[in-house]
Design a protein around this motif. Structure first.
Motif, mmCIF file in Angstrom:
data_model
loop_
_atom_site.group_PDB
_atom_site.id
_atom_site.type_symbol
_atom_site.label_atom_id
_atom_site.label_comp_id
_atom_site.label_asym_id
_atom_site.label_seq_id
_atom_site.Cartn_x
_atom_site.Cartn_y
_atom_site.Cartn_z
ATOM 1 N N ASN A 279 0.825 -1.203 0.000
ATOM 2 C CA ASN A 279 0.000 0.000 0.000
ATOM 3 C C ASN A 279 0.860 1.254 0.000
ATOM 4 O O ASN A 279 0.829 2.045 -0.937
ATOM 5 N N GLU A 280 1.661 1.455 1.061
ATOM 6 C CA GLU A 280 2.452 2.672 1.204
ATOM 7 C C GLU A 280 3.846 2.329 1.731
ATOM 8 O O GLU A 280 4.051 1.266 2.327
ATOM 9 N N LEU A 281 4.778 3.276 1.559
ATOM 10 C CA LEU A 281 6.112 3.173 2.131
ATOM 11 C C LEU A 281 6.389 4.415 2.979
ATOM 12 O O LEU A 281 5.949 5.510 2.640
ATOM 13 N N ALA A 282 7.136 4.231 4.066
ATOM 14 C CA ALA A 282 7.631 5.361 4.867
ATOM 15 C C ALA A 282 9.077 5.068 5.237
ATOM 16 O O ALA A 282 9.383 3.964 5.705
ATOM 17 N N MET A 283 9.952 6.017 5.036
ATOM 18 C CA MET A 283 11.389 5.830 5.308
ATOM 19 C C MET A 283 11.793 6.663 6.519
ATOM 20 O O MET A 283 12.499 7.663 6.425
ATOM 21 N N ARG A 284 11.320 6.211 7.669
ATOM 22 C CA ARG A 284 11.528 6.894 8.949
ATOM 23 C C ARG A 284 10.870 6.017 10.002
ATOM 24 O O ARG A 284 10.279 4.985 9.694
ATOM 25 N N ALA A 285 10.969 6.437 11.259
ATOM 26 C CA ALA A 285 10.138 5.802 12.272
ATOM 27 C C ALA A 285 8.673 6.010 11.889
ATOM 28 O O ALA A 285 8.320 6.977 11.213
ATOM 29 N N HIS A 286 7.809 5.101 12.329
ATOM 30 C CA HIS A 286 6.437 5.073 11.815
ATOM 31 C C HIS A 286 5.477 4.701 12.933
ATOM 32 O O HIS A 286 5.831 3.982 13.875
ATOM 33 N N ASN A 287 4.236 5.197 12.816
ATOM 34 C CA ASN A 287 3.212 4.937 13.822
ATOM 35 C C ASN A 287 3.018 3.433 14.073
ATOM 36 O O ASN A 287 2.722 3.015 15.200
ATOM 37 N N SER A 288 3.212 2.635 13.039
ATOM 38 C CA SER A 288 3.025 1.186 13.203
ATOM 39 C C SER A 288 4.123 0.556 14.050
ATOM 40 O O SER A 288 4.024 -0.622 14.412
#
Length: 377
Positions: free
Chosen positions: A261-270
């Motif tokens: 679905n999505e990518l995040a390149m950092r700390a993340h809520n999940s």
């Protein structure tokens, strides 16, 4: 490098709650976390002594901020590519590199790259007109190619009129098929410049109004083959895109398998659950990764950990401090993290984490705690 401690200084562009929790992890490692804040009232700026005020979109502000930093990283993905590339050209160690971060900034670029890598994702297309949308097929999901977060920049379109209203915004858009979901999952993996990787267990995420409200770690009743496939996908993305630091891969679980679905390149809520629920928190792991330190253990500290986000409620009722005292008296084993942010309805102001061996009971406890902090009842 910090002249007093002779230990690294990590520069983090952005001063939200992710930077605040990274600051806590940096303290234990003896590192100095320097944050770039737009406002002294931002979450991390309120606690980090090394705070620089500036505009993350201004290359001169970024140049000044980067001076003295061992490495520069992010708590959001909105820094312009040209500014980051200018820093790299001047010798600043930026992690993740701009060419990797692009795929977390631009959904069109991400979808194109994942297609080339043969990774599973929803059917998608770039759309510029109602004719494009109708050719793609309705109902569908329209997404802003850049700038979206927490459900913003995402529109569920059932009719041509729905799509026309979004197209009128003038945003660059992609269309994605609306999939029949069994649930949403996420997996985080850390990667260092030397290529070491460390993956956390797959978690289940629960979304309410486009905002993640719960995380259950590990995802209950997830068969080993599906968990292994999620880990394979995350490792492929991290390696092929050259990610350094934490990478979160949000996934759809369907009857036909997993889809990115999505990518995040950092700390993340999940990954907030990792503070109490894993041997190494995502925040410490991100610091280790961008500095090319050996990565920490991702083993769980309890059979299950559940995290619930605390959202701001309507005005009135007991003060937040009174609510906190009541909660801690009622559930002494609950771990509360408040971000020092002004309360606004629907705004993330903190999270609560509980651990144990019964995920259903843990969800009840976590949601009850979050509701009490939000509503005072």
């Amino acid at each position: 490098m910090d002249a007093a401690t002779q230990l690294p200084t990590v520069g983090m562009i952005g001063a939200g709650q992710l930077a605040r929790m990274t600051h806590q992890a940096a303290i234990a490692l003896g590192q100095s976390l320097k944050v770039l804040a737009a406002d002294p009232a931002e979450s991390a700026a309120a606690v980090a002594t090394a705070t620089v005020l500036g505009d993350y979109r201004d290359v001169e502000d970024l140049r000044g901020f980067a001076k003295g930093c061992t490495v520069v990283t992010f708590d959001h993905e909105h820094v312009p590519q040209d500014a980051l590339r200018a820093l790299v050209a001047e010798g600043v160690d930026v992690q993740p590199r701009p060419e990797a971060l692009l795929y977390a900034q631009d959904k069109h670029a991400m979808r194109t790259r994942l297609t080339a890598l043969g990774l599973p994702q929803p059917r998608w297309a770039s759309v510029d007109s109602i004719a494009d949308v109708e050719a793609f097929g309705l109902p569908c999901v329209l997404k802003a190619a850049t700038g979206g977060y927490d459900g913003k920049g995402v529109w569920m379109c059932d009719t041509p009129a729905d799509a026309e209203a979004v197209l009128a915004s003038g945003l660059r858009l992609i269309a994605e098929e609306r999939m029949a979901l069994q649930r949403e999952l996420a997996i985080q993996i850390a990667r260092s410049p030397s290529g070491e990787t460390a993956a956390y267990p797959v978690v289940e995420t629960v979304q309410t109004g486009g905002i993640c409200t719960e995380v259950i770690a590990p995802a209950p009743h997830l068969d080993p083959d599906t968990a292994a496939e999620a880990t394979r996908i995350a490792a492929a993305v991290a390696t092929e895109l050259g990610v350094v630091g934490m990478l979160a891969v949000e996934l759809f679980q369907t009857s036909h398998g997993l889809f990115v679905n999505e990518l995040a390149m950092r700390a993340h809520n999940s990954g907030h659950w990792t503070i109490e629920g894993a041997e190494t928190s995502q925040f410490e792991q991100h610091l280790r990764a961008v500095l090319d330190y050996p990565l920490g253990s991702t083993a769980t500290a309890a059979p299950y950990t559940v995290m619930a986000n605390v959202l701001g409620g309507e005005p009135g009722g007991p003060r937040l401090d009174e609510r906190l005292q009541h909660l801690l008296a009622e559930d002494p084993a609950a771990h509360v993290h408040l971000y020092g942010k002004a309360v606004r309805p629907g705004r993330k102001i903190g999270h609560v984490t509980v651990r144990g061996d019964d995920p259903a009971l843990l969800r009840h406890r976590a949601l009850r705690a979050a509701k009490w902090l939000q509503e005072g009842e």
